[in-house]
Design a protein around this motif. Sequence first.
Motif, short mmCIF file in Angstrom:
data_model
loop_
_atom_site.label_atom_id
_atom_site.label_comp_id
_atom_site.label_asym_id
_atom_site.label_seq_id
_atom_site.Cartn_x
_atom_site.Cartn_y
_atom_site.Cartn_z
N GLY A 89 0.66 -1.21 -0.13
CA GLY A 89 -0.17 -0.01 -0.07
C GLY A 89 0.75 1.08 -0.01
N LYS A 90 2.01 1.15 0.10
CA LYS A 90 3.13 2.40 0.19
C LYS A 90 3.66 2.67 -1.26
CE LYS A 90 4.61 2.69 4.99
NZ LYS A 90 5.76 2.72 5.78
N ILE A 91 3.55 4.13 -1.73
CA ILE A 91 4.17 3.90 -3.00
C ILE A 91 5.33 4.94 -3.00
CG2 ILE A 91 3.62 5.19 -5.29
CD1 ILE A 91 0.82 4.71 -4.73
N GLU A 92 6.37 4.25 -2.74
CA GLU A 92 7.69 4.89 -2.30
C GLU A 92 8.85 4.46 -3.22
OE1 GLU A 92 9.09 4.48 1.53
OE2 GLU A 92 6.97 5.30 2.57
N PHE A 93 9.38 5.48 -3.95
CA PHE A 93 10.32 4.87 -5.01
C PHE A 93 11.55 5.40 -4.47
CE2 PHE A 93 6.42 5.10 -7.25
CZ PHE A 93 6.45 3.68 -7.77
N ARG A 94 12.80 4.51 -4.12
CA ARG A 94 14.22 4.93 -3.98
C ARG A 94 14.90 4.18 -4.52
NH1 ARG A 94 14.32 3.26 2.04
NH2 ARG A 94 12.68 2.01 1.48
N VAL A 95 16.19 4.77 -4.89
CA VAL A 95 17.31 4.06 -5.67
C VAL A 95 17.86 3.03 -4.70
CG1 VAL A 95 19.63 4.44 -6.65
CG2 VAL A 95 17.87 6.04 -7.24
N LEU A 96 17.85 1.64 -4.84
CA LEU A 96 18.34 0.81 -4.19
C LEU A 96 19.83 0.83 -3.68
CD1 LEU A 96 17.67 -1.75 -2.66
CD2 LEU A 96 17.97 -3.06 -4.72
N CYS A 97 20.72 1.03 -4.77
CA CYS A 97 21.94 1.48 -4.91
C CYS A 97 22.62 1.66 -6.09
CB CYS A 97 22.80 0.20 -4.31
SG CYS A 97 22.88 -1.18 -5.49
N LYS A 98 23.79 2.40 -5.94
CA LYS A 98 24.23 2.54 -7.29
C LYS A 98 25.70 1.77 -7.22
CE LYS A 98 22.31 7.44 -7.58
NZ LYS A 98 22.51 8.63 -7.83
N ARG A 99 25.90 1.53 -8.65
CA ARG A 99 27.30 0.83 -8.92
C ARG A 99 28.08 1.18 -10.10
NH1 ARG A 99 27.68 -5.48 -7.16
NH2 ARG A 99 29.89 -4.97 -7.90
N THR A 100 29.24 1.17 -9.98
CA THR A 100 30.02 1.66 -11.31
C THR A 100 30.51 0.11 -12.00
OG1 THR A 100 30.55 3.72 -10.57
CG2 THR A 100 32.05 2.68 -12.44
N LEU A 101 30.14 -0.44 -12.95
CA LEU A 101 30.56 -1.59 -13.28
C LEU A 101 32.09 -1.47 -14.03
CD1 LEU A 101 27.25 -3.07 -14.63
CD2 LEU A 101 28.50 -3.46 -12.36
N GLU A 102 32.72 -2.48 -13.91
CA GLU A 102 33.89 -2.73 -14.40
C GLU A 102 33.83 -3.20 -15.82
OE1 GLU A 102 36.98 -1.48 -13.38
OE2 GLU A 102 35.99 -0.84 -11.50
N PRO A 103 34.65 -3.18 -16.90
CA PRO A 103 34.28 -3.74 -18.13
C PRO A 103 34.10 -5.23 -17.96
CG PRO A 103 36.10 -1.87 -18.27
CD PRO A 103 35.64 -2.32 -16.90
N ALA A 104 34.71 -5.95 -17.45
CA ALA A 104 34.30 -7.36 -16.99
C ALA A 104 33.18 -7.93 -16.40
CB ALA A 104 35.76 -7.90 -16.22
N GLU A 105 32.71 -7.02 -15.71
CA GLU A 105 31.51 -7.42 -15.04
C GLU A 105 30.30 -6.90 -16.02
OE1 GLU A 105 31.69 -6.36 -10.30
OE2 GLU A 105 31.82 -4.42 -11.65
N ALA A 106 30.25 -5.85 -16.75
CA ALA A 106 29.49 -5.37 -17.82
C ALA A 106 29.20 -6.58 -18.69
CB ALA A 106 29.67 -3.93 -18.27
N THR A 107 30.14 -7.29 -19.03
CA THR A 107 30.20 -8.32 -20.29
C THR A 107 29.55 -9.76 -19.65
OG1 THR A 107 32.38 -9.19 -19.98
CG2 THR A 107 31.95 -7.58 -21.46
N LEU A 108 29.31 -9.77 -18.44
CA LEU A 108 28.69 -10.99 -18.00
C LEU A 108 27.35 -11.08 -18.47
CD1 LEU A 108 29.58 -10.95 -14.05
CD2 LEU A 108 30.57 -12.54 -15.97
#
Length: 108
Positions: A89-108
Motif C-alpha cells: 500500500g505504500k508508493i515509495e520509490f528509492r534508488v536501491l544502490c548505485k554501482r559503477t561496473l568494471e568492463p569485465a562485470e558489464a560483459t557477464l
Amino acid sequence: MSLVFLRVWLLLAPVAAFYLPGVAPHEYLDNEKVEIKVNKLSSTKTQLPYDYYSLPFCRPAEVVNKMENLGEVLHGSVIKNSAYDISMGKIEFRVLCKRTLEPAEATL
C-alpha cells in the motif's frame, strides 16, 4: 438411469486433497512488509544457472538462504533474501544502490 447413478456416485465419492506449503496465497495488510526473494538466473549462453548474487546486483547487508519447502530443495532452487524494502500500500520509490561496473562485470 445410468446418468443419475453416475451423478449420485460422483457426489458421494470420497475426495482427497493435499497442501503444498509456500503455495497458498497470502493477503497482505496495509503497511505490512512484503519480502522480495531472489533465485538463480538462467542464461541463453550456457545451460548452467547463475547464482543471483554472483552477478553485480545490489546485495543486502546479510544474504540469508530462504528455503521454504522440500520442493525448492529438490528443484535446486537457491532462494535468498534481497535488499528491496517494500511495504503493501505504500508508493515509495528509492534508488536501491548505485554501482559503477568494471568492463569485465558489464560483459557477464
